[in-house]
Design a protein around this motif. Structure first.
Motif, PDB file in Angstrom:
ATOM      1  N   SER A   1     -24.118  -8.176  21.381  1.00 22.78           N
ATOM      2  CA  SER A   1     -22.763  -8.675  21.176  1.00 22.78           C
ATOM      3  C   SER A   1     -22.472  -9.827  22.128  1.00 22.78           C
ATOM      4  O   SER A   1     -22.656  -9.719  23.337  1.00 22.78           O
ATOM      5  CB  SER A   1     -21.753  -7.547  21.399  1.00 22.78           C
TER       6      SER A   1
ATOM      7  N   PHE B   1     -19.563  -9.706  25.170  1.00 25.70           N
ATOM      8  CA  PHE B   1     -19.764  -9.295  26.549  1.00 25.70           C
ATOM      9  C   PHE B   1     -20.316 -10.428  27.422  1.00 25.70           C
ATOM     10  O   PHE B   1     -20.701 -10.195  28.553  1.00 25.70           O
ATOM     11  CB  PHE B   1     -20.705  -8.091  26.617  1.00 25.70           C
ATOM     12  N   SER B   2     -20.424 -11.626  26.885  1.00 25.77           N
ATOM     13  CA  SER B   2     -20.962 -12.744  27.664  1.00 25.77           C
ATOM     14  C   SER B   2     -19.862 -13.362  28.517  1.00 25.77           C
ATOM     15  O   SER B   2     -18.689 -13.364  28.127  1.00 25.77           O
ATOM     16  CB  SER B   2     -21.557 -13.786  26.729  1.00 25.77           C
TER      17      SER B   2
ATOM     18  N   ARG C   1     -23.119 -12.309  30.859  1.00 23.12           N
ATOM     19  CA  ARG C   1     -23.572 -11.037  31.428  1.00 23.12           C
ATOM     20  C   ARG C   1     -24.073 -11.261  32.849  1.00 23.12           C
ATOM     21  O   ARG C   1     -25.254 -11.492  33.090  1.00 23.12           O
ATOM     22  CB  ARG C   1     -24.668 -10.429  30.550  1.00 23.12           C
TER      23      ARG C   1
ATOM     24  N   THR D   1     -21.311  -0.369  35.275  1.00 14.40           N
ATOM     25  CA  THR D   1     -22.453   0.290  34.672  1.00 14.40           C
ATOM     26  C   THR D   1     -23.662   0.269  35.593  1.00 14.40           C
ATOM     27  O   THR D   1     -23.694  -0.426  36.612  1.00 14.40           O
ATOM     28  CB  THR D   1     -22.826  -0.380  33.341  1.00 14.40           C
TER      29      THR D   1
ATOM     30  N   HIS E   1     -22.291  -4.253  35.040  1.00 10.01           N
ATOM     31  CA  HIS E   1     -21.141  -4.931  34.467  1.00 10.01           C
ATOM     32  C   HIS E   1     -19.965  -3.957  34.393  1.00 10.01           C
ATOM     33  O   HIS E   1     -20.174  -2.748  34.258  1.00 10.01           O
ATOM     34  CB  HIS E   1     -21.441  -5.438  33.053  1.00 10.01           C
TER      35      HIS E   1
ATOM     36  N   ARG F   1     -17.198  -2.036  32.500  1.00 10.89           N
ATOM     37  CA  ARG F   1     -16.943  -1.619  31.134  1.00 10.89           C
ATOM     38  C   ARG F   1     -15.790  -0.607  31.124  1.00 10.89           C
ATOM     39  O   ARG F   1     -15.664   0.206  32.039  1.00 10.89           O
ATOM     40  CB  ARG F   1     -18.184  -0.991  30.499  1.00 10.89           C
TER      41      ARG F   1
END
Length: 335
Positions: free
Chosen positions: A11, A14-15, A17, A202, A256, A258
């Motif tokens: 996806s 989510f950039s 990253r 994460t 990252h 989330r």
């Protein structure tokens, strides 16, 4: 020749990253206010996962009223200490800090995380109270108590802002004054059955290639160069003369922030020995203090800080007290 169609891998939402700046997640949005002023968030540390047996209370479910097994995450949630209150005023289409007042009762361990402001630098409660009707938001500066934890070998508290919502700004100020310098347990903020959002950083996986990072296909035998299969076919067109950000490349994977929406607190307790499995949680150990049981999984590895807030877009705002029949304490060590 038939054209093969498939959804893209990875996806782009989510950039970019890249690594998170801090292990303390940032919270930009809070739930709408309620009739009563209340502290709208909390934080705990992830211990591990287990499962429990409960009565399914989801309307129109095929198993409604029956016993079901639910995977759950256990958070150790020692009380949060309130260090200061901070008010915000409208500014340039948003808000900006307009003043803050610090408590005189601060944990000595707090100096490990920040340089504690002196009293002369902060505003007094009387000064803030005189201008409170002109303020837009009020938040509490809270910090965790790692010294009360059993599975996290750290002494530096984690600081965060937690918004006070509900009623009027004057009522929020009165609540904040009563909480300043005290310790707040999770049971006074959330209850059994509350719908929440959880945020965490994460698990970090370091630098990874495009196959693992983006899920692209391996090169065919005839298409590969020198037997190298785990790379993309090309970097894009000649024009524009640069590699676009949409091209899947190697880079940072994991670590990252989330957020998962509409989780549910199935139980809250003060004796962690009731839910600690035999031999303790892998990578964490034994829970002896306060805890919260959250439905489903939670981002991050064990020992990671997890922030909780009231759900900002709940599917069903009705709070139902779940009927938990059994919490598994079987060993998670693979024995």
């Amino acid at each position: 020749m038939a054209t093969i169609h498939r959804p893209r891998r990875g996806s782009l939402a989510f950039s970019p990253r890249k690594r998170a700046k801090s292990q303390v997640p940032r919270t930009k949005y809070w739930a709408a206010g309620e009739e009563k002023a209340r502290m709208d968030g909390f934080a705990g540390y992830k211990a591990g996962m287990t499962h429990l047996i409960m009565i399914d209370d989801k309307p129109n479910s095929l198993t409604e009223g029956m016993e079901i097994s639910v995977p759950v995450t256990i958070l150790e949630t020692p009380p949060l200490s309130i260090a200061a209150l901070r008010v915000y005023e409208k500014y340039n289409g948003g808000v900006r800090a307009a003043g803050e007042a610090w408590s005189e009762k601060l944990d000595p361990y707090l100096a490990r995380s920040i340089t504690v402001p002196k009293n002369k630098r902060g505003a007094s409660l009387d000064d803030i109270g005189a201008q409170i009707d002109k303020m837009e938001e009020l938040r509490l500066i809270a910090y965790t108590s790692p010294k009360l934890l059993t599975g996290v070998p750290k002494k530096s508290p984690d600081l965060m802002e937690i918004q006070v919502n509900g009623s009027s700004i004057e009522d929020q100020f009165e609540l904040a004054k009563s909480l300043l310098g005290s310790q707040v347990p999770i049971s006074s903020v959330f209850g059994q059955g509350s719908i929440i959002d959880v945020s965490a950083i994460t698990k970090g996986k370091g630098t990874q290639g495009p196959v693992k990072r983006w899920g692209i296909m391996l090169q065919k035998r005839k298409h590969s160069r020198g037997g190298k299969l785990r790379h993309i076919g090309n970097l894009g067109p000649w024009h524009p003369h640069h590699v676009r950000w949409t091209v899947p490349l190697m880079g940072q994977m994991g670590y990252h922030q989330r957020t998962e929406f509409n989780k549910r607190i199935l139980d809250i307790g003060s004796d962690g020995g009731e839910i600690t499995p035999e031999g303790g949680f892998p990578g964490y150990g034994v829970i002896r203090g306060e805890y919260a049981i959250i439905s489903g999984s939670v981002p991050g590895p064990s020992k990671r800080l997890v922030r909780i807030r009231s759900a900002v877009r709940p599917k069903d705002a009705t709070v139902k007290t779940p009927e938990v029949l059994y919490v598994s304490t079987d060993s998670k060590q693979g024995l």
